[in-house]
Every structure is written in structure tokens, then in C-alpha cells.
Design a protein around this motif. Structure first.
Motif, PDB file in Angstrom:
ATOM      1  N   GLU A 112      16.189  -6.531 -29.153  1.00 10.70           N
ATOM      2  CA  GLU A 112      16.748  -5.614 -30.162  1.00 10.70           C
ATOM      3  C   GLU A 112      15.632  -5.471 -31.099  1.00 10.70           C
ATOM      4  OE1 GLU A 112      18.449  -3.129 -32.504  1.00 10.70           O
ATOM      5  OE2 GLU A 112      19.499  -3.771 -30.817  1.00 10.70           O
ATOM      6  N   PRO A 113      15.135  -4.485 -31.675  1.00  3.72           N
ATOM      7  CA  PRO A 113      13.924  -4.395 -32.461  1.00  3.72           C
ATOM      8  C   PRO A 113      14.505  -4.495 -33.946  1.00  3.72           C
ATOM      9  CG  PRO A 113      14.615  -1.936 -31.717  1.00  3.72           C
ATOM     10  CD  PRO A 113      15.401  -3.130 -30.990  1.00  3.72           C
ATOM     11  N   ASP A 114      15.341  -4.386 -34.238  1.00 11.54           N
ATOM     12  CA  ASP A 114      15.891  -4.382 -35.709  1.00 11.54           C
ATOM     13  C   ASP A 114      16.343  -5.694 -35.962  1.00 11.54           C
ATOM     14  OD1 ASP A 114      17.240  -4.435 -38.230  1.00 11.54           O
ATOM     15  OD2 ASP A 114      18.410  -2.695 -38.025  1.00 11.54           O
ATOM     16  N   PRO A 115      15.678  -6.730 -36.879  1.00 12.92           N
ATOM     17  CA  PRO A 115      16.075  -7.893 -37.156  1.00 12.92           C
ATOM     18  C   PRO A 115      17.498  -8.248 -37.697  1.00 12.92           C
ATOM     19  CG  PRO A 115      14.204  -7.083 -38.679  1.00 12.92           C
ATOM     20  CD  PRO A 115      14.587  -6.168 -37.750  1.00 12.92           C
ATOM     21  N   SER A 116      17.912  -7.146 -38.444  1.00 15.78           N
ATOM     22  CA  SER A 116      19.346  -7.379 -39.099  1.00 15.78           C
ATOM     23  C   SER A 116      20.173  -7.495 -37.932  1.00 15.78           C
ATOM     24  CB  SER A 116      19.447  -6.421 -40.114  1.00 15.78           C
ATOM     25  OG  SER A 116      19.540  -5.231 -39.646  1.00 15.78           O
ATOM     26  N   ILE A 117      20.177  -6.673 -36.835  1.00 12.50           N
ATOM     27  CA  ILE A 117      21.129  -6.649 -35.772  1.00 12.50           C
ATOM     28  C   ILE A 117      20.957  -7.831 -35.182  1.00 12.50           C
ATOM     29  CG2 ILE A 117      21.702  -5.267 -33.802  1.00 12.50           C
ATOM     30  CD1 ILE A 117      22.383  -3.700 -36.170  1.00 12.50           C
ATOM     31  N   ARG A 118      19.764  -8.272 -34.987  1.00 10.70           N
ATOM     32  CA  ARG A 118      19.533  -9.556 -33.969  1.00 10.70           C
ATOM     33  C   ARG A 118      20.305 -10.726 -34.750  1.00 10.70           C
ATOM     34  NH1 ARG A 118      13.840  -8.444 -33.304  1.00 10.70           N
ATOM     35  NH2 ARG A 118      13.303  -9.993 -34.950  1.00 10.70           N
ATOM     36  N   ARG A 119      20.099 -10.729 -35.945  1.00 14.31           N
ATOM     37  CA  ARG A 119      20.776 -11.907 -37.011  1.00 14.31           C
ATOM     38  C   ARG A 119      22.428 -11.711 -36.847  1.00 14.31           C
ATOM     39  NH1 ARG A 119      21.144 -16.482 -38.912  1.00 14.31           N
ATOM     40  NH2 ARG A 119      21.902 -16.773 -40.753  1.00 14.31           N
ATOM     41  N   LEU A 120      22.917 -10.356 -37.001  1.00 15.94           N
ATOM     42  CA  LEU A 120      24.489 -10.059 -36.718  1.00 15.94           C
ATOM     43  C   LEU A 120      24.716 -10.794 -35.385  1.00 15.94           C
ATOM     44  CD1 LEU A 120      26.932  -8.883 -37.838  1.00 15.94           C
ATOM     45  CD2 LEU A 120      26.333  -6.695 -37.075  1.00 15.94           C
ATOM     46  N   LYS A 121      24.017 -10.396 -34.431  1.00 15.63           N
ATOM     47  CA  LYS A 121      24.586 -10.702 -32.973  1.00 15.63           C
ATOM     48  C   LYS A 121      24.488 -12.363 -32.828  1.00 15.63           C
ATOM     49  CE  LYS A 121      22.838  -7.095 -30.212  1.00 15.63           C
ATOM     50  NZ  LYS A 121      21.889  -6.709 -29.138  1.00 15.63           N
TER      51      LYS A 121
END
Length: 83
Positions: free
Chosen positions: A30-39
Motif C-alpha cells: 500500500e503506497p499510502d502510509p496512513s492506510i498501512r497504519r490503519l491496517k
């Protein structure tokens, strides 16, 4: 992952997804770090389900997260010194 990519990265609405279909997400992480953190935050207790993540029900996730939101548990007494 494709729906997540379409809605969060491309700005699709639910109606657009139903009308046009869902575009494919690019391969790789996932390129978006905020999405990676949410996951990461939502899937950290995966080991508590005793099954693979894809087999865990939403009910199992809800019960586990509710347990953690109430403070989970901690050792009291002699075993507290070990932890």
C-alpha cells in the motif's frame, strides 16, 4: 483492496463503483502510509482469533477489539513480576 484503492486513492463513491465497476489496485504494498497504519492497528490482534485472518469473522474481531478497548488484562500478583 481494490475497493479501498478506488474509494480512498481515486475518490470513487459507492454509486460510481456500482456503475463503472472497481479498478484494480496496483501491485505491491500500500503506497499510502496512513492506510498501512490503519491496517496495522485494525489487524494487530490477528493471533487472538486462532484462525487465518481471511477466516476470522467480523464478530470475532468485534469481540476482541471490545476486550482491548476495555483495557484487556494484565497480570496481578506473583506473575506480575515476570511480565
Amino acid at each position: 483492496r481494490d475497493v479501498q484503492y478506488a474509494m480512498l486513492n481515486l475518490g470513487y463513491t459507492v454509486d460510481q463503483l456500482l456503475e463503472k465497476g472497481c479498478p484494480s489496485a496496483p501491485p505491491g504494498p500500500e503506497p499510502d502510509p496512513s492506510i498501512r497504519r490503519l491496517k496495522a492497528v485494525l489487524t494487530h490482534p490477528i493471533g487472538d482469533y486462532a484462525v487465518q485472518p481471511r477466516e476470522a469473522t467480523m464478530a470475532a474481531h468485534g469481540v476482541t477489539m471490545s476486550h482491548y478497548m476495555d483495557g484487556a488484562c494484565y497480570c496481578v500478583g506473583a506473575t506480575q513480576k515476570i511480565s
